[in-house]
Enzyme design. Sequence first.
Site, PDB file in Angstrom:
ATOM      1  N   SER A   1      -1.926  39.142  -2.087  1.00 14.74           N
ATOM      2  CA  SER A   1      -2.406  38.283  -3.170  1.00 14.74           C
ATOM      3  C   SER A   1      -1.565  37.021  -3.371  1.00 14.74           C
ATOM      4  CB  SER A   1      -2.527  39.080  -4.475  1.00 14.74           C
ATOM      5  OG  SER A   1      -3.446  40.142  -4.311  1.00 14.74           O
TER       6      SER A   1
ATOM      7  N   GLU B   1       4.247  43.734   3.074  1.00 14.97           N
ATOM      8  CA  GLU B   1       2.991  43.709   2.321  1.00 14.97           C
ATOM      9  C   GLU B   1       2.812  45.040   1.597  1.00 14.97           C
ATOM     10  OE1 GLU B   1       0.031  40.679   4.069  1.00 14.97           O
ATOM     11  OE2 GLU B   1      -0.257  42.544   5.131  1.00 14.97           O
TER      12      GLU B   1
ATOM     13  N   HIS C   1      -0.929  45.839  10.607  1.00 19.41           N
ATOM     14  CA  HIS C   1      -1.441  45.519   9.264  1.00 19.41           C
ATOM     15  C   HIS C   1      -1.887  46.828   8.593  1.00 19.41           C
ATOM     16  CE1 HIS C   1      -3.940  44.005   6.051  1.00 19.41           C
ATOM     17  NE2 HIS C   1      -3.284  42.870   6.181  1.00 19.41           N
TER      18      HIS C   1
ATOM     19  N   GLY D   1      -5.238  42.099  -1.511  1.00 18.12           N
ATOM     20  CA  GLY D   1      -6.617  41.874  -1.938  1.00 18.12           C
ATOM     21  C   GLY D   1      -6.918  42.379  -3.341  1.00 18.12           C
TER      22      GLY D   1
ATOM     23  N   LYS E   1      -8.818  37.991   8.560  1.00 14.76           N
ATOM     24  CA  LYS E   1      -9.463  39.308   8.652  1.00 14.76           C
ATOM     25  C   LYS E   1     -10.852  39.137   9.280  1.00 14.76           C
ATOM     26  CE  LYS E   1      -6.598  40.704   4.843  1.00 14.76           C
ATOM     27  NZ  LYS E   1      -6.345  41.599   3.746  1.00 14.76           N
TER      28      LYS E   1
ATOM     29  N   GLU F   1      -4.391  47.577   6.932  1.00 10.29           N
ATOM     30  CA  GLU F   1      -5.805  47.924   7.139  1.00 10.29           C
ATOM     31  C   GLU F   1      -6.004  48.590   8.496  1.00 10.29           C
ATOM     32  OE1 GLU F   1      -7.411  44.060   6.230  1.00 10.29           O
ATOM     33  OE2 GLU F   1      -6.873  44.338   4.124  1.00 10.29           O
TER      34      GLU F   1
ATOM     35  N   ASN G   1      -4.333  34.970   7.507  1.00  6.65           N
ATOM     36  CA  ASN G   1      -5.000  36.111   8.151  1.00  6.65           C
ATOM     37  C   ASN G   1      -6.438  36.150   7.646  1.00  6.65           C
ATOM     38  OD1 ASN G   1      -5.898  38.581   9.070  1.00  6.65           O
ATOM     39  ND2 ASN G   1      -4.558  39.808   7.731  1.00  6.65           N
TER      40      ASN G   1
END
Length: 252
Positions: A213, A168, A96, A174, A11, A98, A9
């Site tokens: 991560s 996730e 996701h 991250g 992003k 985000e 991904n």
Amino acid sequence: MSNLMVVGNWKMNGSTELVHSVVACLGERLGRQSCEVVICPPSVYLDQLSAMLRVDAPNIKCGAQNLAAVVDGAQTGEISGRMLAEVGCQYVIVGHSERRQDYGETDEIVAEKFAMAQLAGLIPILCVGESLQEREMGLEELTVKRQLDAVLDFCGSECFKSAVVAYEPVWAIGTGKTASTDQAQAMHKFIRQYIMNKSGLLLEGLKILYGGSVNAGNSSELFSMNDIDGGLVGGASLDAEKFLSICNSVKS
Ligand code: PGA
């Protein structure tokens, strides 16, 4: 090819140059035993990526990071599932964290997007996962159950026959902090059992990826757990060598 799947991904990162270097590196050096690989660049690079994959790495699939919650119409800036399929996507990431956090995507919107993906013939990669606060309060299973229920209730109990789930934990994305293999395995087992119970189907082939991560140093250990079928990889997918080594991880 192994039964594992690794999804990159990107992003909002990358460039036409990165598309070239990743396809060249993976096209030449992906081992025969490697995982099934999907690359999800920003949508402006999808056309370029899928054209290059067809020629140089036909076993790697192309995926998008998002799609519109409706079929078509006056939706400035949105991209529909049909359009993604037309430029060669086979997968699309849905929900996701985000998007949930920064773009106000509720469980209901995520369920609509999941349905739109399947309507367009795409395989949704549904992201679920709890925040740090939810984990500290012991609410991780309840949160994930709520996120799964929204999709199962809206799309029907059989909708996971053609879908991928990515667990996730938001606190691991991250941050350099991964869930421990035991924490991840426990949640993956919970997800598989919950979906199987609610659908009444034996979904042994359902892929449940871990994300947060993942890197070349921890992927083999994570992927060796019973219910972890691969990874959704952010930062480490932007470096062709690191991503290649994750893709060549095998289940021990
Ligand atoms: P990360 O991102 O690998 O950079 O933690 C994973 C993701 O958000 O999908």
